[in-house]
Design a protein around this motif. Structure first.
Motif, PDB file in Angstrom:
ATOM      1  N   TYR A 148       0.746  -1.187  -0.022  1.00  0.00           N
ATOM      2  CA  TYR A 148       0.262   0.022  -0.068  1.00  0.00           C
ATOM      3  C   TYR A 148       0.727   1.258   0.072  1.00  0.00           C
ATOM      4  N   VAL A 149       1.943   1.325   0.920  1.00  0.00           N
ATOM      5  CA  VAL A 149       2.764   2.563   0.961  1.00  0.00           C
ATOM      6  C   VAL A 149       3.608   2.806  -0.228  1.00  0.00           C
ATOM      7  N   GLN A 150       3.943   1.674  -0.785  1.00  0.00           N
ATOM      8  CA  GLN A 150       4.729   1.492  -2.287  1.00  0.00           C
ATOM      9  C   GLN A 150       3.829   2.122  -3.337  1.00  0.00           C
ATOM     10  N   GLY A 157       3.694   5.995  -3.407  1.00  0.00           N
ATOM     11  CA  GLY A 157       4.965   6.632  -3.412  1.00  0.00           C
ATOM     12  C   GLY A 157       6.002   6.602  -2.315  1.00  0.00           C
ATOM     13  N   GLY A 158       5.709   5.917  -1.160  1.00  0.00           N
ATOM     14  CA  GLY A 158       6.403   5.665  -0.010  1.00  0.00           C
ATOM     15  C   GLY A 158       7.530   4.597  -0.211  1.00  0.00           C
ATOM     16  N   VAL A 171       7.268   3.070   5.492  1.00  0.00           N
ATOM     17  CA  VAL A 171       6.538   1.862   6.194  1.00  0.00           C
ATOM     18  C   VAL A 171       6.874   1.811   7.624  1.00  0.00           C
ATOM     19  N   GLY A 172       8.092   1.888   7.811  1.00  0.00           N
ATOM     20  CA  GLY A 172       8.604   2.001   9.213  1.00  0.00           C
ATOM     21  C   GLY A 172       7.904   2.878  10.073  1.00  0.00           C
ATOM     22  N   TYR A 184      -8.343   3.875  -1.759  1.00  0.00           N
ATOM     23  CA  TYR A 184      -9.055   4.208  -2.823  1.00  0.00           C
ATOM     24  C   TYR A 184      -8.373   5.593  -3.600  1.00  0.00           C
ATOM     25  N   HIS A 185      -8.315   6.612  -2.763  1.00  0.00           N
ATOM     26  CA  HIS A 185      -7.769   7.888  -3.170  1.00  0.00           C
ATOM     27  C   HIS A 185      -6.307   8.097  -3.257  1.00  0.00           C
ATOM     28  N   ARG A 186      -5.532   6.954  -2.803  1.00  0.00           N
ATOM     29  CA  ARG A 186      -4.153   6.951  -2.825  1.00  0.00           C
ATOM     30  C   ARG A 186      -3.424   8.243  -1.806  1.00  0.00           C
ATOM     31  N   MET A 187      -4.246   8.526  -0.775  1.00  0.00           N
ATOM     32  CA  MET A 187      -3.784   9.480   0.059  1.00  0.00           C
ATOM     33  C   MET A 187      -3.003   8.875   1.340  1.00  0.00           C
TER      34      MET A 187
END
Length: 409
Positions: A45-47, A50-51, A56-57, A106-109
């Protein structure tokens, strides 16, 4: 709505004890199904937003930091006002947090994803309150078995949750967290209708006159309690490595995606289910809780080394089995030890304090794991997890000597 209150552990009837065990199992099971649905896939999800591994940590660290601050307060609240209210609050807040998680997906927020995990952490006193409820209605002779019921609920939830997450992820990234929120709501309704209050009013009155840290300061076994708190920290420091780095490691080395990672976490949960659902009670009586605790820590350490060194699927899964076995033994046993060194009137405070030590590990551990994975090497987090597991084994030996109890009861 159930409003009855049970008395001290010696006064709890077998029927009422079974009822509390059943409701606690159901509550923890649904809670952990939701947890298992989203946590194995959280790095993905984080990837997608853009994370990086560091993100993640930090995300997991934020959850654990708010949990660290809130859990002692919730434990204290459960000692003053009862276990039932804390359980209900935790389940309802978790449903809201998962709805926010779904919206963020859903909104990639990414900021909304952080908000959902912070809310979940601030109200995640569920397991500690369930442990305290069981401690209210069990004796020292039956406590390890009862704590194993919580472990079995965790294990079954961690089998079904990652499996459901892998299956439903194909419908869209927002579907698994929405499903998790729905299950938390079902758990809330079930506890609202069926959960009795287990903490006697007279013990609540006794607790009101004491300070928050009285469970540690006034404990007749303060040194042993300190060792138990160290155990919680070391065990959870080792275990957090999987949540941050495992998905990223197997993606890089083996090309695994969310389904494979979900199924792997289901294997870990399955081992916990088998061990905690049926084996932990007989084994604890046969060889003693301390010996099982030390063996579990050594299994965890060996599994961490195996993950660090594995570059093929079969050795990787063998290492995962070792980790799952070690965690299966450790989780109920450290909770049992915490409840046994706690004054009877302060089970919630002590278990909440112990969970906070685990929360401290889950706060610094994910941040350090993400940093080590990105800055040092892919092996470094798991080797650090090995060191933490070995430290837990050493603390188990010291606690055994301190209490002079071969059985742990």
């Amino acid at each position: 709505m159930v409003a009855e209150t049970v008395g001290a552990p010696s006064a709890a009837s077998p029927g009422l004890l079974r009822r509390v065990e059943a409701v606690v199992f159901f509550t923890v099971f649904l809670d952990l199904v939701g947890f298992g649905i989203v946590i194995p896939m959280l790095p993905f999800y984080v990837q997608s937003m853009g994370g990086s591994a560091r993100t993640v940590g930090i995300l997991l660290g934020c959850f654990s930091f708010t949990q660290l601050l809130a859990t002692p307060l919730l434990g204290r609240y459960s000692d003053r006002h009862g276990r039932r209210a804390v359980i209900l609050l935790s389940l309802l807040a978790n449903a809201v947090a998962m709805a926010l998680f779904s919206l963020a997906s859903y909104h990639r927020m990414l900021p909304l994803l952080f908000a959902s995990r912070i809310l979940a952490g601030a109200t995640s006193g569920n397991i500690a309150a369930c442990q305290a409820a069981l401690a209210d209605v069990t004796t020292k002779q039956t406590r390890a078995r009862a704590m194993g019921r919580i472990g079995a609920g965790i294990g079954l939830g961690m089998v079904l949750g990652p499996t459901l997450g892998g299956l439903f992820s194909g419908l869209g990234p927002w579907v698994p967290p929405l499903l998790a929120g729905g299950l938390a709501l079902v758990g809330f309704l079930g506890a609202l209708l069926a959960m009795p209050e287990t903490h006697p009013v007279e013990q609540r009155m006794e607790t009101k006159s004491q300070t928050r840290w009285a469970a540690l300061k006034d404990s007749p076994r303060r040194k042993a309690l300190g060792m138990v708190l160290g155990l919680f920290f070391a065990v959870f420091l080792s275990m957090t490595t999987l949540q941050v780095a495992f998905a990223l490691l197997v993606q890089a080395r083996l090309g695994w995606g969310s389904k494979e990672v979900g199924y792997t976490f289901a294997v870990v949960g399955g081992l916990g289910l088998v061990i905690q659902g049926g084996l932990i009670g007989p084994l604890a009586r046969a060889v003693g809780e301390f010996r099982l605790l030390i063996a579990g820590a050594l299994l965890l350490a060996c599994g961490m080394v195996g993950i660090a060194l594995s570059h093929q699927a079969i050795p990787m899964m063998a290492a995962v089995v070792l980790v799952g076995g070690g965690m299966g033994f450790l989780q109920p046993l450290i909770s049992s030890q915490a409840s046994q060194v706690a004054p009877q009137a302060q089970q919630g405070a002590v278990l909440g304090l112990a969970q906070s030590c685990g929360g401290l590990a889950r706060t610094v551990g994910p941040v350090a794991t993400g940093w080590m994975y990105a800055s040092w090497s892919t092996q470094a987090p798991f080797l650090t997890g090995m060191v933490a597991a070995l430290a837990a084994a050493g603390l188990g030996v010291l606690l055994h000597r301190e209490t002079g109890d071969d059985t742990g009861r």
